[in-house]
Design a protein around this motif. Structure first.
Motif, mmCIF file in Angstrom:
data_model
loop_
_atom_site.group_PDB
_atom_site.id
_atom_site.type_symbol
_atom_site.label_atom_id
_atom_site.label_comp_id
_atom_site.label_asym_id
_atom_site.label_seq_id
_atom_site.Cartn_x
_atom_site.Cartn_y
_atom_site.Cartn_z
ATOM 1 N N ALA A 14 57.737 50.124 34.674
ATOM 2 C CA ALA A 14 57.298 50.960 35.795
ATOM 3 C C ALA A 14 57.238 52.416 35.346
ATOM 4 O O ALA A 14 58.128 52.900 34.646
ATOM 5 C CB ALA A 14 58.249 50.796 36.972
ATOM 6 N N ALA A 40 46.840 38.690 41.840
ATOM 7 C CA ALA A 40 48.243 38.366 41.609
ATOM 8 C C ALA A 40 48.473 36.900 41.974
ATOM 9 O O ALA A 40 47.718 36.324 42.770
ATOM 10 C CB ALA A 40 49.132 39.271 42.446
ATOM 11 N N LYS A 43 47.801 35.154 45.512
ATOM 12 C CA LYS A 43 47.042 36.088 46.342
ATOM 13 C C LYS A 43 45.556 36.011 46.018
ATOM 14 O O LYS A 43 45.159 35.530 44.963
ATOM 15 C CB LYS A 43 47.551 37.517 46.133
ATOM 16 C CG LYS A 43 48.977 37.740 46.612
ATOM 17 C CD LYS A 43 49.355 39.207 46.531
ATOM 18 C CE LYS A 43 50.755 39.448 47.079
ATOM 19 N NZ LYS A 43 51.122 40.887 47.025
ATOM 20 N N SER A 63 45.609 51.603 47.359
ATOM 21 C CA SER A 63 46.861 51.345 46.653
ATOM 22 C C SER A 63 46.894 51.954 45.252
ATOM 23 O O SER A 63 47.968 52.099 44.671
ATOM 24 C CB SER A 63 47.115 49.843 46.556
ATOM 25 O OG SER A 63 46.042 49.208 45.887
ATOM 26 N N LYS A 87 53.252 50.433 38.792
ATOM 27 C CA LYS A 87 54.316 49.913 39.639
ATOM 28 C C LYS A 87 54.392 48.397 39.460
ATOM 29 O O LYS A 87 53.386 47.764 39.113
ATOM 30 C CB LYS A 87 54.019 50.234 41.101
ATOM 31 C CG LYS A 87 53.815 51.713 41.385
ATOM 32 C CD LYS A 87 53.417 51.924 42.852
ATOM 33 C CE LYS A 87 53.177 53.398 43.162
ATOM 34 N NZ LYS A 87 52.790 53.598 44.578
ATOM 35 N N PRO A 88 55.537 47.803 39.750
ATOM 36 C CA PRO A 88 55.632 46.326 39.660
ATOM 37 C C PRO A 88 54.571 45.633 40.501
ATOM 38 O O PRO A 88 54.076 44.565 40.105
ATOM 39 C CB PRO A 88 57.046 46.047 40.174
ATOM 40 C CG PRO A 88 57.815 47.280 39.818
ATOM 41 C CD PRO A 88 56.842 48.415 40.023
ATOM 42 N N GLU A 89 54.186 46.201 41.628
ATOM 43 C CA GLU A 89 53.173 45.575 42.485
ATOM 44 C C GLU A 89 51.761 45.645 41.890
ATOM 45 O O GLU A 89 50.829 45.069 42.444
ATOM 46 C CB GLU A 89 53.182 46.190 43.891
ATOM 47 C CG GLU A 89 53.122 47.710 43.923
ATOM 48 C CD GLU A 89 54.500 48.346 44.068
ATOM 49 O OE1 GLU A 89 55.453 47.894 43.376
ATOM 50 O OE2 GLU A 89 54.617 49.318 44.851
ATOM 51 N N ASP A 90 51.595 46.337 40.772
ATOM 52 C CA ASP A 90 50.315 46.331 40.067
ATOM 53 C C ASP A 90 50.181 45.111 39.155
ATOM 54 O O ASP A 90 49.118 44.899 38.564
ATOM 55 C CB ASP A 90 50.160 47.604 39.225
ATOM 56 C CG ASP A 90 50.058 48.870 40.060
ATOM 57 O OD1 ASP A 90 50.677 49.878 39.664
ATOM 58 O OD2 ASP A 90 49.378 48.839 41.101
ATOM 59 N N THR A 91 51.228 44.340 39.040
ATOM 60 C CA THR A 91 51.198 43.147 38.196
ATOM 61 C C THR A 91 50.150 42.160 38.697
ATOM 62 O O THR A 91 50.152 41.780 39.868
ATOM 63 C CB THR A 91 52.574 42.474 38.173
ATOM 64 O OG1 THR A 91 53.508 43.356 37.550
ATOM 65 C CG2 THR A 91 52.522 41.153 37.416
ATOM 66 N N ALA A 92 49.243 41.783 37.817
ATOM 67 C CA ALA A 92 48.142 40.885 38.183
ATOM 68 C C ALA A 92 47.290 40.621 36.950
ATOM 69 O O ALA A 92 47.462 41.273 35.912
ATOM 70 C CB ALA A 92 47.272 41.501 39.274
ATOM 71 N N THR A 121 51.417 43.148 33.323
ATOM 72 C CA THR A 121 52.725 42.891 33.904
ATOM 73 C C THR A 121 53.544 44.169 33.845
ATOM 74 O O THR A 121 53.709 44.754 32.771
ATOM 75 C CB THR A 121 53.452 41.776 33.166
ATOM 76 O OG1 THR A 121 52.644 40.584 33.169
ATOM 77 C CG2 THR A 121 54.792 41.468 33.829
ATOM 78 N N SER A 124 60.229 46.278 36.467
ATOM 79 C CA SER A 124 60.935 47.353 37.191
ATOM 80 C C SER A 124 62.131 47.863 36.406
ATOM 81 O O SER A 124 62.529 47.299 35.404
ATOM 82 C CB SER A 124 61.374 46.846 38.557
ATOM 83 O OG SER A 124 62.209 45.714 38.409
#
Length: 124
Positions: A14, A40, A43, A63, A87-92, A121, A124
């Motif tokens: 991150a 992701a 999703k 985002s 950010k971790p939520e960008d993992t995809a 990936t 965090s």
């Protein structure tokens, strides 16, 4: 026929940065609308960014605004996605796509050609 090949994905922490590349063949990248999407696990595929034919029109998902930029190198026929402050939520899995019309779009279904994807990936 347009072929797209992504590269540049990887495992980062991150706050780190990555630059994804999309090599375009079959047409000049400036003659098509180039988009970046991501998916992701579990999703739907979602819009990240696009660049219009002239390169003057760009748009980003809320985002990623302020963190990601999209650019094109006409000499290399390559489009880039610079990702900062990851950010971790960008993992995809990140995909580049090409749309053979004049109208820009954020809908994955409106893009005609797709690359194979590259995994990003963010830990965090």
């Amino acid at each position: 026929q347009v072929q797209l090949v992504e590269s540049g994905g990887g495992l980062v922490q991150a706050g780190d940065s990555l630059r994804l590349s999309c090599a375009v063949s079959g047409r000049t990248s400036s003659s098509v609308i180039m988009g970046w999407f991501r998916q992701a696990p579990g999703k739907e595929r979602e819009f990240v960014a696009f660049m219009g034919r002239s390169g003057g029109t760009t748009d980003f998902a809320d985002s990623v605004k302020g963190r990601f930029t999209i650019s094109r190198d006409n000499a290399k026929n390559t489009v880039y996605l610079q990702m900062n402050s990851l950010k971790p939520e960008d993992t995809a899995v990140y995909y580049c796509a090409a749309r053979i019309t004049y109208a820009t779009s954020t809908s994955p279904s409106s893009y005609n050609y797709w690359g194979q994807g590259t995994q990003v990936t963010v830990s965090s």
